[in-house]
Motif scaffolding. Structure first.
Motif, PDB file in Angstrom:
ATOM      1  N   LEU A 157      20.554  48.055  46.382  1.00 42.56           N
ATOM      2  CA  LEU A 157      21.502  48.948  45.709  1.00 42.56           C
ATOM      3  C   LEU A 157      22.934  48.502  45.976  1.00 42.56           C
ATOM      4  CD1 LEU A 157      21.607  51.493  43.925  1.00 42.56           C
ATOM      5  CD2 LEU A 157      21.906  52.835  46.019  1.00 42.56           C
ATOM      6  N   ALA A 158      23.198  48.025  47.183  1.00 43.53           N
ATOM      7  CA  ALA A 158      24.528  47.512  47.515  1.00 43.53           C
ATOM      8  C   ALA A 158      24.865  46.278  46.669  1.00 43.53           C
ATOM      9  CB  ALA A 158      24.614  47.182  49.007  1.00 43.53           C
ATOM     10  N   ILE A 159      23.905  45.377  46.529  1.00 42.21           N
ATOM     11  CA  ILE A 159      24.114  44.152  45.743  1.00 42.21           C
ATOM     12  C   ILE A 159      24.338  44.465  44.271  1.00 42.21           C
ATOM     13  CG2 ILE A 159      22.817  42.205  44.790  1.00 42.21           C
ATOM     14  CD1 ILE A 159      23.991  41.386  47.315  1.00 42.21           C
ATOM     15  N   PHE A 160      23.617  45.434  43.734  1.00 40.44           N
ATOM     16  CA  PHE A 160      23.695  45.735  42.295  1.00 40.44           C
ATOM     17  C   PHE A 160      24.895  46.611  41.939  1.00 40.44           C
ATOM     18  CE2 PHE A 160      18.777  45.382  42.112  1.00 40.44           C
ATOM     19  CZ  PHE A 160      18.880  43.994  42.066  1.00 40.44           C
ATOM     20  N   THR A 161      25.486  47.291  42.938  1.00 42.31           N
ATOM     21  CA  THR A 161      26.592  48.211  42.637  1.00 42.31           C
ATOM     22  C   THR A 161      27.932  47.771  43.209  1.00 42.31           C
ATOM     23  OG1 THR A 161      26.181  49.564  44.616  1.00 42.31           O
ATOM     24  CG2 THR A 161      25.013  50.171  42.581  1.00 42.31           C
ATOM     25  N   GLY A 162      27.923  47.102  44.351  1.00 41.37           N
ATOM     26  CA  GLY A 162      29.181  46.729  44.991  1.00 41.37           C
ATOM     27  C   GLY A 162      29.816  47.859  45.774  1.00 41.37           C
ATOM     28  N   PHE A 163      29.087  48.956  46.015  1.00 44.48           N
ATOM     29  CA  PHE A 163      29.664  50.066  46.763  1.00 44.48           C
ATOM     30  C   PHE A 163      29.890  49.682  48.219  1.00 44.48           C
ATOM     31  CE2 PHE A 163      27.419  53.084  43.663  1.00 44.48           C
ATOM     32  CZ  PHE A 163      28.597  53.315  42.946  1.00 44.48           C
ATOM     33  N   ARG A 164      30.954  50.208  48.811  1.00 44.98           N
ATOM     34  CA  ARG A 164      31.113  50.116  50.259  1.00 44.98           C
ATOM     35  C   ARG A 164      29.954  50.848  50.931  1.00 44.98           C
ATOM     36  NH1 ARG A 164      36.107  51.494  48.297  1.00 44.98           N
ATOM     37  NH2 ARG A 164      37.771  49.975  48.644  1.00 44.98           N
ATOM     38  N   ARG A 216      27.911  39.891  57.067  1.00 47.66           N
ATOM     39  CA  ARG A 216      27.974  41.303  57.432  1.00 47.66           C
ATOM     40  C   ARG A 216      27.461  42.156  56.274  1.00 47.66           C
ATOM     41  NH1 ARG A 216      34.240  42.013  58.650  1.00 47.66           N
ATOM     42  NH2 ARG A 216      34.123  41.841  56.382  1.00 47.66           N
ATOM     43  N   PHE A 217      27.188  43.426  56.566  1.00 49.85           N
ATOM     44  CA  PHE A 217      26.773  44.323  55.502  1.00 49.85           C
ATOM     45  C   PHE A 217      27.865  44.414  54.440  1.00 49.85           C
ATOM     46  CE2 PHE A 217      25.891  48.150  53.188  1.00 49.85           C
ATOM     47  CZ  PHE A 217      24.507  48.238  53.169  1.00 49.85           C
ATOM     48  N   HIS A 218      29.118  44.468  54.868  1.00 49.89           N
ATOM     49  CA  HIS A 218      30.216  44.613  53.903  1.00 49.89           C
ATOM     50  C   HIS A 218      30.324  43.411  52.971  1.00 49.89           C
ATOM     51  CE1 HIS A 218      33.816  46.551  52.387  1.00 49.89           C
ATOM     52  NE2 HIS A 218      34.462  45.402  52.477  1.00 49.89           N
ATOM     53  N   ASP A 219      29.792  42.264  53.394  1.00 47.80           N
ATOM     54  CA  ASP A 219      29.828  41.085  52.527  1.00 47.80           C
ATOM     55  C   ASP A 219      28.948  41.250  51.294  1.00 47.80           C
ATOM     56  OD1 ASP A 219      31.631  39.696  54.149  1.00 47.80           O
ATOM     57  OD2 ASP A 219      30.026  38.983  55.453  1.00 47.80           O
ATOM     58  N   LEU A 220      28.054  42.238  51.301  1.00 45.31           N
ATOM     59  CA  LEU A 220      27.274  42.534  50.093  1.00 45.31           C
ATOM     60  C   LEU A 220      28.210  42.987  48.973  1.00 45.31           C
ATOM     61  CD1 LEU A 220      24.316  44.501  51.738  1.00 45.31           C
ATOM     62  CD2 LEU A 220      24.216  42.175  50.794  1.00 45.31           C
ATOM     63  N   ARG A 221      29.297  43.654  49.346  1.00 47.87           N
ATOM     64  CA  ARG A 221      30.271  44.107  48.348  1.00 47.87           C
ATOM     65  C   ARG A 221      30.959  42.911  47.683  1.00 47.87           C
ATOM     66  NH1 ARG A 221      33.525  48.302  46.580  1.00 47.87           N
ATOM     67  NH2 ARG A 221      35.773  48.068  46.694  1.00 47.87           N
ATOM     68  N   GLY A 222      31.388  41.960  48.509  1.00 43.82           N
ATOM     69  CA  GLY A 222      31.997  40.760  47.952  1.00 43.82           C
ATOM     70  C   GLY A 222      31.011  39.955  47.118  1.00 43.82           C
ATOM     71  N   THR A 223      29.743  39.949  47.542  1.00 50.02           N
ATOM     72  CA  THR A 223      28.708  39.254  46.779  1.00 50.02           C
ATOM     73  C   THR A 223      28.530  39.895  45.416  1.00 50.02           C
ATOM     74  OG1 THR A 223      27.578  38.710  48.850  1.00 50.02           O
ATOM     75  CG2 THR A 223      26.308  38.487  46.819  1.00 50.02           C
ATOM     76  N   ALA A 224      28.534  41.219  45.372  1.00 49.55           N
ATOM     77  CA  ALA A 224      28.402  41.935  44.097  1.00 49.55           C
ATOM     78  C   ALA A 224      29.578  41.607  43.178  1.00 49.55           C
ATOM     79  CB  ALA A 224      28.324  43.439  44.342  1.00 49.55           C
TER      80      ALA A 224
END
Length: 354
Positions: free
Chosen positions: A205-212, A296-304
């Motif tokens: 869900l983080a990857i598909f949305t980019g949410f913090r 980091r987990f937050h890097d999922l946001r940058g990946t999105a």
């Protein structure tokens, strides 16, 4: 119990509990007590903190004069009678307020005796920037303390407590740029293979949305519409809304979760909503077991954000998805490389030619 002490309960990651003790409401902190599991253990920790009495005697004194920065900080932190917090702090999370108090404790120690009249003098800005420079070896911490001071001075200027604020704007030392740090497909396979299903769902869900992460755990089914997820962002205190289009992959994930009439989209293995700290702890555990470093987990946001750009979405659309207040080059650059932006442009050109 020491008379007059203001006690604030805190909840920390990993199920720990604690209390901050302040000499008086809005006064300096004299004790931080933390226990690993239960409130009973916390009481034991407090009982062992005999030195708090000494610190208390040193800290308890008449409220500092309003003519000095120490007194101004006390006014900034002091709530009206019958309230836990002043109105300008009431909407902040307990963790944010705690971090602010911690930073202002350092400001009190270093600059508490600064006369407020000196803030209007020539060179006041340089004095404050030089003070921040003492902590330049840890730039993020230095900026955090400067930001706390800036909040106090802005509040004071807005409320006619001071005539001049020399740091209405100030240059930061810390600039995070992790645009090059993204989760590749191989990284995600390594992370998710064999991990608990609730954790996999949260990462996807983080990857598909980019949410913090702090917003991700807040997503409720009421935010999920026919074609988009519209979520008021926590960082903006709900003033900005992140609007994420429901792509086929995101729709398949939501369908697999199974819509409920109420409650959050994500739940942990206990069936309860994830907490941000719980999600961070789970990420650390899974990374450690799979020997994943540097991400980091937050890097999922940058990946999105990178994936959205590469797919050909224009930058203003990505800004809407990410919940940015406006498109800033430096904001984009901290999440997405120039190569990814160029890939997105080329993708749009290919689509236009077709």
């Amino acid at each position: 119990m020491l008379p007059g002490v203001h006690r604030v309960k805190i909840t920390l990651a990993g199920g720990r509990v604690g209390e901050y003790w302040y000499a008086w409401r809005g006064g300096p902190r004299i004790l931080k007590a933390v226990a690993k599991t239960t409130a009973a253990l916390l009481r034991e920790v407090e009982a062992q903190a005999a030195e708090a009495a000494i610190a208390y005697k040193a800290a308890v004194k008449p409220a500092p004069s309003g003519a000095f920065l120490d007194g101004l900080i006390t006014k900034f932190l002091s709530p009206p009678e019958g309230h836990e917090l002043p109105a300008h702090l009431a909407k902040l999370s307990p963790r944010t307020v705690g971090d602010l108090r911690t930073a202002l404790d350092v400001v009190r120690t270093d600059l508490g005796e600064l006369e407020l009249a000196a803030l209007a003098a020539d060179g006041a800005r340089k004095v404050l920037l030089d003070w921040r420079g003492r902590y330049a070896s840890t730039p993020k911490t230095a900026d955090t303390r400067m930001e706390a001071l800036a909040k106090v001075l802005k509040w004071a200027k807005d409320n006619d407590e001071i005539r001049s604020n020399p740091i209405e704007e100030w240059p930061r030392l810390y600039h995070a740029n992790r645009a090059e740090v993204v989760w590749t497909k191989a990284d995600l396979i390594k992370l998710l293979r064999g991990s608990p299903a609730p954790f996999r769902t949260a990462v996807l869900l983080a990857i598909f949305t980019g949410f913090r992460g702090s917003d991700l755990v807040r997503v409720a089914w009421q935010h999920v519409g026919k074609d988009a997820i519209a979520l008021p962002t926590g960082k903006s205190r709900g003033k900005r809304v992140a609007i994420v289009p429901i792509t086929p992959k995101l729709r398949a994930l939501l369908d697999a979760i199974g819509r409920k009439d109420v409650g959050t989209v994500l739940t942990s293995s206990t069936g309860e909503p994830w907490t941000h700290s719980g999600l961070q702890t789970a990420m650390q555990r899974e990374k450690r077991e799979r020997k994943i470093k540097g991400l980091r987990f937050h890097d999922l946001r940058g990946t999105a954000a990178t994936n959205f750009i590469r797919a050909g979405l224009p930058i203003p659309d990505v800004a809407t998805i990410m919940g940015w207040d406006k498109v800033k080059t430096e904001t984009l650059a901290s999440y997405v490389t120039a190569e990814a932006v160029a890939e997105g442009m080329l993708e749009r050109l290919r689509k236009n030619r077709r």
